[in-house]
Write a protein that holds these residues in place. Structure first.
Motif, PDB file in Angstrom:
ATOM      1  N   THR A 246       0.833  -1.206   0.000  1.00  0.00           N
ATOM      2  CA  THR A 246       0.000   0.000   0.000  1.00  0.00           C
ATOM      3  C   THR A 246       0.866   1.254   0.000  1.00  0.00           C
ATOM      4  O   THR A 246       0.598   2.205  -0.746  1.00  0.00           O
ATOM      5  N   LEU A 247       1.907   1.273   0.823  1.00  0.00           N
ATOM      6  CA  LEU A 247       2.836   2.407   0.849  1.00  0.00           C
ATOM      7  C   LEU A 247       3.445   2.627  -0.526  1.00  0.00           C
ATOM      8  O   LEU A 247       3.496   3.755  -1.022  1.00  0.00           O
ATOM      9  N   ARG A 248       3.900   1.559  -1.129  1.00  0.00           N
ATOM     10  CA  ARG A 248       4.535   1.648  -2.454  1.00  0.00           C
ATOM     11  C   ARG A 248       3.574   2.243  -3.482  1.00  0.00           C
ATOM     12  O   ARG A 248       3.934   3.135  -4.240  1.00  0.00           O
ATOM     13  N   GLU A 249       2.346   1.758  -3.493  1.00  0.00           N
ATOM     14  CA  GLU A 249       1.347   2.252  -4.442  1.00  0.00           C
ATOM     15  C   GLU A 249       1.015   3.725  -4.179  1.00  0.00           C
ATOM     16  O   GLU A 249       0.947   4.530  -5.109  1.00  0.00           O
ATOM     17  N   ASN A 250       0.822   4.082  -2.916  1.00  0.00           N
ATOM     18  CA  ASN A 250       0.503   5.467  -2.566  1.00  0.00           C
ATOM     19  C   ASN A 250       1.632   6.419  -2.936  1.00  0.00           C
ATOM     20  O   ASN A 250       1.384   7.525  -3.429  1.00  0.00           O
ATOM     21  N   MET A 251       2.882   5.996  -2.699  1.00  0.00           N
ATOM     22  CA  MET A 251       4.008   6.865  -3.034  1.00  0.00           C
ATOM     23  C   MET A 251       4.120   7.034  -4.541  1.00  0.00           C
ATOM     24  O   MET A 251       4.373   8.133  -5.027  1.00  0.00           O
ATOM     25  N   LYS A 252       3.886   5.960  -5.283  1.00  0.00           N
ATOM     26  CA  LYS A 252       3.931   6.040  -6.746  1.00  0.00           C
ATOM     27  C   LYS A 252       2.899   7.044  -7.249  1.00  0.00           C
ATOM     28  O   LYS A 252       3.215   7.930  -8.059  1.00  0.00           O
ATOM     29  N   LEU A 253       1.681   6.930  -6.760  1.00  0.00           N
ATOM     30  CA  LEU A 253       0.623   7.841  -7.191  1.00  0.00           C
ATOM     31  C   LEU A 253       0.916   9.286  -6.800  1.00  0.00           C
ATOM     32  O   LEU A 253       0.662  10.210  -7.571  1.00  0.00           O
ATOM     33  N   ARG A 254       1.470   9.479  -5.598  1.00  0.00           N
ATOM     34  CA  ARG A 254       1.819  10.829  -5.154  1.00  0.00           C
ATOM     35  C   ARG A 254       2.894  11.454  -6.037  1.00  0.00           C
ATOM     36  O   ARG A 254       2.827  12.633  -6.399  1.00  0.00           O
ATOM     37  N   LEU A 255       3.900  10.662  -6.409  1.00  0.00           N
ATOM     38  CA  LEU A 255       4.966  11.173  -7.274  1.00  0.00           C
ATOM     39  C   LEU A 255       4.445  11.499  -8.676  1.00  0.00           C
ATOM     40  O   LEU A 255       4.829  12.511  -9.265  1.00  0.00           O
ATOM     41  N   ILE A 256       3.581  10.657  -9.183  1.00  0.00           N
ATOM     42  CA  ILE A 256       2.990  10.910 -10.507  1.00  0.00           C
ATOM     43  C   ILE A 256       2.151  12.182 -10.479  1.00  0.00           C
ATOM     44  O   ILE A 256       2.240  13.025 -11.373  1.00  0.00           O
ATOM     45  N   GLU A 257       1.352  12.317  -9.431  1.00  0.00           N
ATOM     46  CA  GLU A 257       0.506  13.515  -9.289  1.00  0.00           C
ATOM     47  C   GLU A 257       1.365  14.780  -9.207  1.00  0.00           C
ATOM     48  O   GLU A 257       1.074  15.787  -9.860  1.00  0.00           O
ATOM     49  N   GLN A 258       2.456  14.708  -8.449  1.00  0.00           N
ATOM     50  CA  GLN A 258       3.349  15.865  -8.316  1.00  0.00           C
ATOM     51  C   GLN A 258       4.014  16.190  -9.652  1.00  0.00           C
ATOM     52  O   GLN A 258       4.135  17.352 -10.032  1.00  0.00           O
ATOM     53  N   PHE A 259       4.411  15.160 -10.374  1.00  0.00           N
ATOM     54  CA  PHE A 259       5.012  15.352 -11.692  1.00  0.00           C
ATOM     55  C   PHE A 259       4.049  16.083 -12.623  1.00  0.00           C
ATOM     56  O   PHE A 259       4.414  17.072 -13.262  1.00  0.00           O
ATOM     57  N   PHE A 260       2.814  15.621 -12.694  1.00  0.00           N
ATOM     58  CA  PHE A 260       1.837  16.252 -13.584  1.00  0.00           C
ATOM     59  C   PHE A 260       1.526  17.679 -13.155  1.00  0.00           C
ATOM     60  O   PHE A 260       1.369  18.559 -13.990  1.00  0.00           O
ATOM     61  N   THR A 261       1.456  17.914 -11.873  1.00  0.00           N
ATOM     62  CA  THR A 261       1.221  19.274 -11.383  1.00  0.00           C
ATOM     63  C   THR A 261       2.358  20.191 -11.807  1.00  0.00           C
ATOM     64  O   THR A 261       2.126  21.289 -12.332  1.00  0.00           O
ATOM     65  N   ASP A 262       3.591  19.736 -11.607  1.00  0.00           N
ATOM     66  CA  ASP A 262       4.762  20.554 -11.946  1.00  0.00           C
ATOM     67  C   ASP A 262       4.883  20.797 -13.446  1.00  0.00           C
ATOM     68  O   ASP A 262       5.138  21.918 -13.882  1.00  0.00           O
ATOM     69  N   ILE A 263       4.694  19.752 -14.223  1.00  0.00           N
ATOM     70  CA  ILE A 263       4.917  19.867 -15.663  1.00  0.00           C
ATOM     71  C   ILE A 263       3.820  20.673 -16.352  1.00  0.00           C
ATOM     72  O   ILE A 263       4.089  21.444 -17.267  1.00  0.00           O
ATOM     73  N   THR A 264       2.572  20.530 -15.894  1.00  0.00           N
ATOM     74  CA  THR A 264       1.506  21.334 -16.497  1.00  0.00           C
ATOM     75  C   THR A 264       1.630  22.798 -16.092  1.00  0.00           C
ATOM     76  O   THR A 264       1.263  23.683 -16.867  1.00  0.00           O
ATOM     77  N   ALA A 265       2.165  23.053 -14.914  1.00  0.00           N
ATOM     78  CA  ALA A 265       2.390  24.439 -14.492  1.00  0.00           C
ATOM     79  C   ALA A 265       3.403  25.133 -15.400  1.00  0.00           C
ATOM     80  O   ALA A 265       3.383  26.358 -15.541  1.00  0.00           O
ATOM     81  N   LEU A 266       4.273  24.346 -16.020  1.00  0.00           N
ATOM     82  CA  LEU A 266       5.263  24.910 -16.940  1.00  0.00           C
ATOM     83  C   LEU A 266       4.721  25.048 -18.366  1.00  0.00           C
ATOM     84  O   LEU A 266       5.404  25.547 -19.246  1.00  0.00           O
ATOM     85  N   GLY A 267       3.497  24.572 -18.597  1.00  0.00           N
ATOM     86  CA  GLY A 267       2.863  24.764 -19.889  1.00  0.00           C
ATOM     87  C   GLY A 267       3.004  23.617 -20.863  1.00  0.00           C
ATOM     88  O   GLY A 267       2.638  23.755 -22.037  1.00  0.00           O
ATOM     89  N   PHE A 268       3.529  22.486 -20.431  1.00  0.00           N
ATOM     90  CA  PHE A 268       3.634  21.338 -21.328  1.00  0.00           C
ATOM     91  C   PHE A 268       2.268  20.701 -21.519  1.00  0.00           C
ATOM     92  O   PHE A 268       1.470  20.640 -20.591  1.00  0.00           O
ATOM     93  N   THR A 269       2.028  20.201 -22.725  1.00  0.00           N
ATOM     94  CA  THR A 269       0.753  19.537 -23.012  1.00  0.00           C
ATOM     95  C   THR A 269       0.837  18.062 -22.634  1.00  0.00           C
ATOM     96  O   THR A 269       1.928  17.510 -22.457  1.00  0.00           O
TER      97      THR A 269
END
Length: 120
Positions: free
Chosen positions: A83-106
């Motif tokens: 469960t920890l592994r899955e939650n951390m994976k999802l959190r990192l993916i979510e953070q990645f998408f937040t950061d990258i879309t904030a920079l204007g990437f499609t």
């Protein structure tokens, strides 16, 4: 080995994440004994109360168990680790998408870049 901390995030969360990462990557194994609170405080260069809070967080997450008079041990409950592994994976993916879309990437640019990286 004192740790370097970022200013915009509580230290106890940074240490908690570090220990969770060690658990996910296998550096910490189920049943391993964690250092005493005082010992880990000296190792990381933080206050004893901070480490006490880290250990409390880990126990609330069901990742450690404290055995009175013996210390704190990594859980042997493999479901909690999965469960920890899955939650951390999802959190990192979510953070990645937040950061990258904030920079204007499609979305297409992100997918293309990820596919290129995976096929290297």
């Amino acid at each position: 080995m004192t740790m370097d901390f970022v200013r915009d995030r509580p230290i106890y969360l940074q240490i908690t994440d570090k220990l969770c990462g060690e658990l996910i990557e296998g550096t910490l194994q189920p049943g391993d004994k964690l250092p005493s609170v005082r010992e880990y405080a000296v190792t990381t260069g933080v206050n004893v109360n901070t480490i006490q809070r880290v250990y409390k967080e880990l126990e609330m997450m069901a990742l450690t168990e404290t055995k009175r008079g013996q210390g704190t041990f990594v859980t042997e409950n493999h479901a909690a680790i999965v469960t920890l592994r899955e939650n951390m994976k999802l959190r990192l993916i979510e953070q990645f998408f937040t950061d990258i879309t904030a920079l204007g990437f499609t979305k297409d640019e992100m997918i293309e870049a990820i596919q290129k990286e995976v096929t290297k």
